[in-house]
Design an enzyme around this catalytic site. Structure first.
Site, mmCIF file in Angstrom:
data_model
loop_
_atom_site.group_PDB
_atom_site.id
_atom_site.type_symbol
_atom_site.label_atom_id
_atom_site.label_comp_id
_atom_site.label_asym_id
_atom_site.label_seq_id
_atom_site.Cartn_x
_atom_site.Cartn_y
_atom_site.Cartn_z
ATOM 1 N N CYS A 114 -17.531 2.526 -9.856
ATOM 2 C CA CYS A 114 -17.682 1.425 -8.883
ATOM 3 C C CYS A 114 -19.130 0.964 -8.753
ATOM 4 O O CYS A 114 -19.385 -0.145 -8.277
ATOM 5 C CB CYS A 114 -17.126 1.844 -7.526
ATOM 6 S SG CYS A 114 -15.365 2.198 -7.599
ATOM 7 N N HIS A 250 -20.024 -3.453 -2.469
ATOM 8 C CA HIS A 250 -18.821 -3.053 -3.202
ATOM 9 C C HIS A 250 -17.659 -3.105 -2.210
ATOM 10 O O HIS A 250 -17.773 -2.636 -1.079
ATOM 11 C CB HIS A 250 -19.001 -1.646 -3.757
ATOM 12 C CG HIS A 250 -17.744 -1.063 -4.316
ATOM 13 N ND1 HIS A 250 -16.916 -1.769 -5.157
ATOM 14 C CD2 HIS A 250 -17.154 0.157 -4.157
ATOM 15 C CE1 HIS A 250 -15.881 -1.017 -5.487
ATOM 16 N NE2 HIS A 250 -16.000 0.155 -4.894
ATOM 17 N N ASN A 280 -9.859 -3.033 -4.079
ATOM 18 C CA ASN A 280 -11.022 -2.422 -4.724
ATOM 19 C C ASN A 280 -10.914 -2.650 -6.231
ATOM 20 O O ASN A 280 -10.068 -2.049 -6.885
ATOM 21 C CB ASN A 280 -11.037 -0.923 -4.386
ATOM 22 C CG ASN A 280 -12.219 -0.193 -5.006
ATOM 23 O OD1 ASN A 280 -12.922 -0.732 -5.861
ATOM 24 N ND2 ASN A 280 -12.433 1.031 -4.572
HETATM 25 O O1 UT7 Z 1 -14.504 2.579 -4.862
HETATM 26 C C1 UT7 Z 1 -14.845 3.911 -4.939
HETATM 27 C C2 UT7 Z 1 -15.094 4.468 -3.642
HETATM 28 N N1 UT7 Z 1 -13.850 4.687 -2.934
HETATM 29 C C3 UT7 Z 1 -13.856 4.568 -1.656
HETATM 30 O O2 UT7 Z 1 -14.850 4.205 -1.081
HETATM 31 C C4 UT7 Z 1 -12.635 5.005 -0.900
HETATM 32 C C5 UT7 Z 1 -13.066 5.829 0.259
HETATM 33 N N2 UT7 Z 1 -12.004 6.279 1.108
HETATM 34 C C6 UT7 Z 1 -11.217 5.441 1.835
HETATM 35 O O3 UT7 Z 1 -11.311 4.234 1.725
HETATM 36 C C7 UT7 Z 1 -10.280 6.052 2.836
HETATM 37 O O4 UT7 Z 1 -10.541 7.438 2.915
HETATM 38 C C8 UT7 Z 1 -8.785 5.819 2.497
HETATM 39 C C9 UT7 Z 1 -8.412 4.364 2.741
HETATM 40 C C10 UT7 Z 1 -8.517 6.237 1.070
HETATM 41 C C11 UT7 Z 1 -7.921 6.679 3.419
HETATM 42 O O5 UT7 Z 1 -8.211 6.407 4.777
HETATM 43 P P1 UT7 Z 1 -8.456 7.633 5.778
HETATM 44 O O6 UT7 Z 1 -8.615 7.057 7.123
HETATM 45 O O7 UT7 Z 1 -9.613 8.444 5.230
HETATM 46 O O8 UT7 Z 1 -7.107 8.408 5.716
HETATM 47 P P2 UT7 Z 1 -6.844 9.915 5.232
HETATM 48 O O9 UT7 Z 1 -7.052 10.047 3.768
HETATM 49 O O10 UT7 Z 1 -7.579 10.812 6.145
HETATM 50 O O11 UT7 Z 1 -5.306 10.026 5.527
HETATM 51 C C12 UT7 Z 1 -4.774 9.901 6.850
HETATM 52 C C13 UT7 Z 1 -3.272 10.045 6.763
HETATM 53 C C14 UT7 Z 1 -2.837 11.233 5.927
HETATM 54 O O12 UT7 Z 1 -1.730 11.817 6.565
HETATM 55 P P3 UT7 Z 1 -1.903 13.156 7.425
HETATM 56 O O13 UT7 Z 1 -2.463 14.178 6.468
HETATM 57 O O14 UT7 Z 1 -2.863 12.800 8.519
HETATM 58 O O15 UT7 Z 1 -0.511 13.430 7.887
HETATM 59 C C15 UT7 Z 1 -2.388 10.627 4.630
HETATM 60 O O16 UT7 Z 1 -1.409 11.374 3.969
HETATM 61 O O17 UT7 Z 1 -2.692 8.892 6.126
HETATM 62 C C16 UT7 Z 1 -1.820 9.315 5.069
HETATM 63 N N3 UT7 Z 1 -1.801 8.302 4.052
HETATM 64 C C17 UT7 Z 1 -1.016 7.211 4.098
HETATM 65 N N4 UT7 Z 1 -0.106 6.810 4.990
HETATM 66 C C18 UT7 Z 1 0.544 5.650 4.768
HETATM 67 C C19 UT7 Z 1 -2.563 8.228 2.913
HETATM 68 N N5 UT7 Z 1 -2.255 7.105 2.234
HETATM 69 C C20 UT7 Z 1 -1.304 6.463 2.945
HETATM 70 C C21 UT7 Z 1 -0.604 5.262 2.760
HETATM 71 N N6 UT7 Z 1 0.294 4.899 3.687
HETATM 72 N N7 UT7 Z 1 -0.816 4.443 1.695
#
Ligand code: UT7
Length: 323
Positions: A114, A250, A280
């Site tokens: 990225c 980004h 992204n």
């Molecule tokens: O480009 C390269 C760099 N990449 C990035 O910058 C990405 C960085 N990370 C992010 O953008 C965020 O961490 C995400 C958007 C990937 C995730 O958001 P988050 O607020 O960090 O959520 P999380 O990973 O902590 O997940 C929260 C909950 C989890 O459930 P539990 O464990 O709390 O029960 C996940 O399993 O959300 C769940 N979850 C989803 N739920 C519905 C993960 N993906 C999904 C989904 N739909 N698509």
């Protein structure tokens, strides 16, 4: 006198197919609301069957050349930032060279995921400042839809396909922060964090693999590192946050973009946002946003633009340029 790489043209290309968040609801345990609220993404473009990264890159290159009023024969070098090359080799850049009819000069790929476009801009600036090239095309192009596990809701809803391109040209400046062109770059990587964002395939596995990400960890690093690298690049340029007209970040996650702008003390009105429409697109996201911002009239000659990105590696960095 200082030789700077000045933007002469910019263009982009997005594949025709638009995939709305709601499409994922049919196959995954996810909702439009979760995707929007956690990432800011509303839709993304996916390449058609048979449409490759070099196809997207060549379309963006054509748009940037026409914006610059130049032809392929006017370029000395062409750099493509990508992690989704059509083939292991040759480079996407040489494929694009052929597709746009550039039969002189040289072309190569940069792979910093990225942060690839930031690294490619730094390379272009170095080629121009050292006199090795006068006009350099820099492209960010990706088909991340090819390396997504469509059963992994934590990754597949986040990424999209697209390409953006800049034509950079040597220009003499006074060596002051008022010059047009690239004023400073700030690059970093730290391979200790390679396991939090990677693709589980390659020549060692005989497959092209799929994206694996510990989202929360990447998020933490992004919020910590992006404002710091932007600040460092501004300081190298002899400038500060108050001088910034546009942050062109980004486009990975709206919450990361907001947190970075807040740390920089700048309002969201100064940020070019495309994450809602493009998702992204990895190395393509910054040139796509630059192209959108220039062509809708927001980014104008003389504006100070700060770009910043972080991704797999981890690799991150920032570029300060005056448009
Ligand atoms: O480009 C390269 C760099 N990449 C990035 O910058 C990405 C960085 N990370 C992010 O953008 C965020 O961490 C995400 C958007 C990937 C995730 O958001 P988050 O607020 O960090 O959520 P999380 O990973 O902590 O997940 C929260 C909950 C989890 O459930 P539990 O464990 O709390 O029960 C996940 O399993 O959300 C769940 N979850 C989803 N739920 C519905 C993960 N993906 C999904 C989904 N739909 N698509």
């Amino acid at each position: 006198m200082t030789i700077r790489a000045v933007v002469r043209g910019v263009g982009h290309y997005l594949p025709e197919r638009v995939v709305e968040n709601a499409e994922f609801e049919a196959t995954l345990d996810t909702t439009d609301d979760w995707i929007r609220s956690r990432s800011g993404i509303e839709r993304r473009h996916f390449a058609a069957e048979g449409e490759t990264t070099s196809d997207l890159a060549a379309r963006a290159a054509g748009a940037a050349l026409s914006d610059a009023g130049l032809t392929a024969g006017d370029l000395d070098a062409l750099i493509v930032a990508t992690s989704t090359a059509d083939l292991t080799f040759p480079s996407v850049a040489t494929m694009v060279q052929d597709k746009i009819g550039m039969v002189t000069g040289f072309a190569f790929d940069v792979q910093a995921v990225c942060a690839g476009f930031i690294y490619a801009l730094a390379n272009a600036q170095a080629l121009i400042a050292s006199g090795q090239a006068s006009r350099v095309m820099v492209i960010g192009a990706e088909t991340f839809s090819r390396i997504l596990d469509m059963t992994d809701r934590g990754t597949c809803v986040l990424f999209g396909d697209g390409a953006g391109a800049l034509v950079l040209e040597a220009a003499e400046g006074a060596g002051t922060p008022a010059d047009r062109g690239i004023l400073a770059t700030d690059l970093h990587s730290d391979g200790r964090h390679r396991d939090i964002l990677y693709v589980d395939g390659g020549v060692s596995t005989g497959t092209s693999g799929v994206v694996k990400m510990q989202g929360r960890e990447v998020f933490r690093h992004a919020v910590e590192k992006l404002a710091a690298t932007a600040h460092a690049a501004l300081a190298k340029a002899g400038l500060g946050e108050d001088d910034v007209d546009w942050i062109v970040p980004h486009q990975a996650n709206l919450r990361i973009i907001k947190a970075t702008a807040q740390r920089m003390g700048l309002p969201m009105e100064r940020v070019i946002l495309t994450v809602q429409d493009h998702g992204n697109t990895s190395a393509a996201s910054i040139p796509l946003a630059l192209s959108v911002g220039k062509h809708d009239g927001r980014i104008r000659q003389g504006h100070l633009v700060v770009t910043e990105a972080i991704g797999g590696g981890l690799a991150w960095g920032s570029v300060v340029l005056r448009w």
